[in-house]
Structure formats: C-alpha cells, structure tokens
Enzyme design. Structure first.
Site, mmCIF file in Angstrom:
data_model
loop_
_atom_site.group_PDB
_atom_site.id
_atom_site.type_symbol
_atom_site.label_atom_id
_atom_site.label_comp_id
_atom_site.label_asym_id
_atom_site.label_seq_id
_atom_site.Cartn_x
_atom_site.Cartn_y
_atom_site.Cartn_z
ATOM 1 N N CYS A 210 0.826 -1.203 0.000
ATOM 2 C CA CYS A 210 0.000 0.000 0.000
ATOM 3 C C CYS A 210 0.860 1.253 0.000
ATOM 4 O O CYS A 210 1.724 1.416 0.878
ATOM 5 C CB CYS A 210 -0.916 -0.002 1.224
ATOM 6 S SG CYS A 210 -1.949 1.478 1.353
ATOM 7 N N CYS A 213 -0.043 3.181 3.600
ATOM 8 C CA CYS A 213 0.302 2.659 4.926
ATOM 9 C C CYS A 213 1.372 1.580 4.920
ATOM 10 O O CYS A 213 1.871 1.199 5.974
ATOM 11 C CB CYS A 213 -0.955 2.148 5.631
ATOM 12 S SG CYS A 213 -1.579 0.578 4.969
ATOM 13 N N CYS A 235 -5.802 0.192 5.677
ATOM 14 C CA CYS A 235 -6.230 1.605 5.660
ATOM 15 C C CYS A 235 -7.398 1.854 4.720
ATOM 16 O O CYS A 235 -7.866 2.976 4.576
ATOM 17 C CB CYS A 235 -5.060 2.517 5.296
ATOM 18 S SG CYS A 235 -4.544 2.420 3.564
ATOM 19 N N ASP A 341 23.062 -2.082 -15.385
ATOM 20 C CA ASP A 341 22.916 -3.294 -14.572
ATOM 21 C C ASP A 341 21.924 -4.221 -15.261
ATOM 22 O O ASP A 341 20.749 -3.894 -15.396
ATOM 23 C CB ASP A 341 22.410 -2.908 -13.177
ATOM 24 C CG ASP A 341 22.229 -4.110 -12.257
ATOM 25 O OD1 ASP A 341 22.439 -5.254 -12.704
ATOM 26 O OD2 ASP A 341 21.860 -3.907 -11.088
#
Length: 433
Positions: A210, A213, A235, A341
């Site tokens: 999330c 949260c 949340c 990379d």
C-alpha cells in the site's frame, strides 16, 4: 526568441539527415538550450498550442502515437517527439523543428512522451493541459531508483498544480495514489481493466504494498506484474473508480497495449473527440519502430518488440506466444539508455520459451549473460529440436536467424533500447536519433 537559433537548429537537423548521422531529433534542442536555457519557455510564450505530457515506464511511445493518430484524424495539427527523444533536449528539438523562422508554434496540440526522471524537470518548463501517467515498473535502477522514489517525485511535482488534468492508470497502486493525494480530484480521471485476471502474481512484481500505509495489498484480479483490482485491508485505500475500462478495438496485440489504448482513448474523450473518429483512427494506426512494427528484410518478415524490463519482457513473451512465434532473437545491451545493470534478466520468466520456441538466437553487448539465463531456463526443453545460438554481432545474428525462417513465418526480435536503435540502422540504413 532569437531567429538564428531556430535557423541553425533546422539546418543542423537537415545536415544530420542528409548524411545519415541520425534523425536530427536531439542535437538541435541540445544546442538551443545551451544558447538559451529558457528556450522552451520562450518558444511557448503566447502560443495557443495545448500540451499533453505522457510518462510511464512502459508504453509512452505507443500511447503518444495512438493519441496523435486520433487527433490528426479529427483534423488537428499535432507536434510529437516521434523518435522517442524524451529528455528535455528532445522536447526542445521537437518544438524548434516544428516552429516557423520567427519561432512561432502554430500546431493545435503538442504531445510529448517524457522520461520518468525528466517529468518533474519538464513541469518546471512547461504548463501542460494534460498529463497522462501510464505505469511504474522497476527499470534502470542505476538511473531511476525504486518505483516508490519515482512516484514520490511525480507527486511532489504535481501536488500544487491545480489546473493540470490528469489521466491515470487506476490498476497501478503507485500511479493511482498520486491522483488520490491531489487537492483537485475533479481534474483526475482513471482508466483500467475490468475483466477476469490472474489469482497469483508473476515472478516479476514490483509494487504490491500500500502506497499509503505500507501494508501488503489484496487483489481481486491481477492483470500483470502488480497491475490489477487492488485494495488495502488495513487503511481501506482501494483502486479508484474507472472512467474507462472497455474498448471495442485494440490495434496492437498484448494485454499491455490494452492499457496504452485505454489511456489514449480516455484522453481523446476528455478532449471531446467523437467516438466514431477515435474508432476510425485506431483502425488506421501504424505502430512506431520497435513497437510491434513488422518490416520486410531480405524478403522475410521481421517483427520488433522493445523489451527493457522484467514486467514488459514477460508481457512480450506472452504476446509472441499468442502470435505463434517459433524463431526469436533476444538482443541485450547495457548502454546508459538501457541501464548498465543487467541483473534484471533473472526476473524474466524465460521458462515460457519452453512452450513455443524452435530457434533462439541471443545477441548484443551482453549476449553471454542472456545466454546463461536461457541455459538455466531451457535445460529441460519440451521441444526437442529447439536450438539456442549465441552470436554477439547483431548483423550476423539477424542474417543467421533469418536462414531458419520460412517465407510463411516471422522472425521476432526482442531488443533492449540501444539494441533497437542498432537494429533500426541495420534494417533502415540510418539511426532513429
């Protein structure tokens, strides 16, 4: 506006094209910005051109071209950084090359695809009417950092922009949350899918926590990577209401191109383009080079599908599988524009190739890295006659692979970005940029 900058930039571009140095789509803008750091602001001053910015990890070029095709079908004149030069100098070049000698822009719209890291910088130079945000995946971590870092930069740059209208992908939690944090929610519209999805994640999944949260998200449907119908049980943050979730026609194959088409159509609808015009434009659409474009070379068909990160690569493999691919080239480079990379190749589900590949040729600057990845994933091939070849030289790789392709078949090339530019030079005789 100094007219000499305009004239010099146009001349430089013509010379570049004349001698096949490239398309002349970056250096004119680079020079203009060196001579006048406020060049973009100055050339747009008093202009009535409406500006649309399109950003995201995957799909910028295709979405931009889709929207351009729709607007032109509706009779509008459109400026577009069509070569994919999506840094500040590329935008400056597009404006310079589409202005008159006095530096005046007369187009109705300017559609600019914008590099993820460059979007906050561009927003300091340009006041767009629309910003379209497609998705965020892990890509070029040496340049961009993690997905949440890019999302935070985007949010900060848009937080107090109350006049910009946003078109956002609701199925991407990080992108959707940007719109949910803004003060003027009326200026935000969302697109997404509303169909049966997967129940389990792919191996390459980037953003399943999330954004508000930090709790792990729950999904009622997963479309690919972390895109889907999501919600947070802690949340109660959830996927926002969709303004558009269905389309009658998709001009390109693949689930990811449904998202590109949805983004373009929703933007066009917000611009009040009639539905019959949108549908007509989509049926006439021709893809940009490297984005599923089919070309003929030495009498045989080649289709190029840009693949530059795990989420996109997995979708490309699903797409070519659905197209019946048997002959494949994978071209891996590690240039600055690719990301230096290449460890991301171990997040690709190359095991899918076991189901349909007959001839696989690996090429590019990091051919042996990709060859090793495939060696691990194809050690127990179901198709007994599948052959894996490693040929670092791209010219030789294409010529060799074509020998195994019949007249009725297609050779599918999956290149990273700079490898795609090299392929463009081989097949078309000159570079894109």
């Amino acid at each position: 506006m100094n007219p000499s900058i305009i004239l010099f930039g146009k001349l430089f571009s013509q010379i570049s094209q004349l001698f096949n140095f490239g398309n002349g789509s970056t250096w004119p803008g680079h020079i203009a910005l060196k001579l006048n750091r406020n060049f973009i602001q100055d050339i747009l001053k008093n202009s009535q051109t409406k500006i649309i910015l399109i950003a995201g990890t995957n799909g910028k070029t295709t979405t931009s071209l889709l929207l351009k095709t729709i607007l032109e079908e509706n009779g509008q004149k459109v400026i577009h950084n069509s070569s994919g030069a999506n840094l500040l100098n590329g935008l400056a070049s597009a404006l310079l090359l589409n202005s008159n000698a006095a530096g005046k822009i007369t187009a109705d719209y300017a559609i600019f695809e914008v590099d993820e890291n460059t979007l906050p910088i561009v927003l300091k130079e340009i006041d767009p009417q629309y910003v379209v945000l497609l998705n965020l995946f892990r890509d070029q971590l040496d340049r961009y950092g993690e997905v949440a870092s890019v999302a935070a930069k985007w949010t900060q740059s848009l937080l107090h922009e109350e006049t910009i209208r946003l078109i956002l992908n609701a199925d991407d939690p990080q992108v959707a949350f940007i719109g949910q944090q803004l003060f003027n929610h009326k200026n935000v519209k969302y697109f997404g899918l509303n169909e049966k999805g997967r129940k389990e994640f792919e191996h390459a999944v980037d953003s399943i926590y999330c954004p508000r949260c930090g709790n792990k998200l729950s999904y009622s449907a997963i479309y690919y990577s972390h895109l889907g119908d999501w919600h947070c049980e802690k949340c109660e943050l959830k996927r926002p209401q969709l303004a558009l979730d269905e389309i009658n026609f998709t001009p390109l194959s693949g689930l990811y191109n449904k998202y590109n088409t949805l983004a373009a159509i929703l933007t066009a609808k917000e611009l009040e383009i009639p539905e019959n015009t949108i549908e007509s434009a989509l049926k006439k659409f021709k893809p940009a080079f490297g984005r599923q474009e089919v070309v003929e070379y030495n009498g045989k068909k080649i289709q190029i599908l840009l693949t530059k990160n795990p989420a996109g690569f997995n979708q490309t493999l699903q797409t070519i599988k659905s197209l019946g691919a048997k002959n494949i080239i994978i071209a891996l480079n590690d240039g600055i524009a690719d990301g230096t990379d290449v460890s991301w190749i171990w997040d690709i589900d190359t095991e899918m190739l076991n189901d349909f590949a007959r001839n696989i040729t690996v090429t590019g600057d990091r051919a042996y890295d990709m060859g090793l990845r495939l060696k691990y994933s194809t050690s127990s091939l179901k198709i007994e006659n599948c052959k894996l070849k490693i040929e670092p030289n791209l010219n030789i790789a294409i010529d060799t692979a074509l020998q195994a392709v019949s007249q009725s078949e297609t050779l599918y090339i999956l290149p990273t970005y700079t490898a795609m530019l090299d392929i463009r030079k081989i097949l078309g005789g000159k570079k894109i940029l």
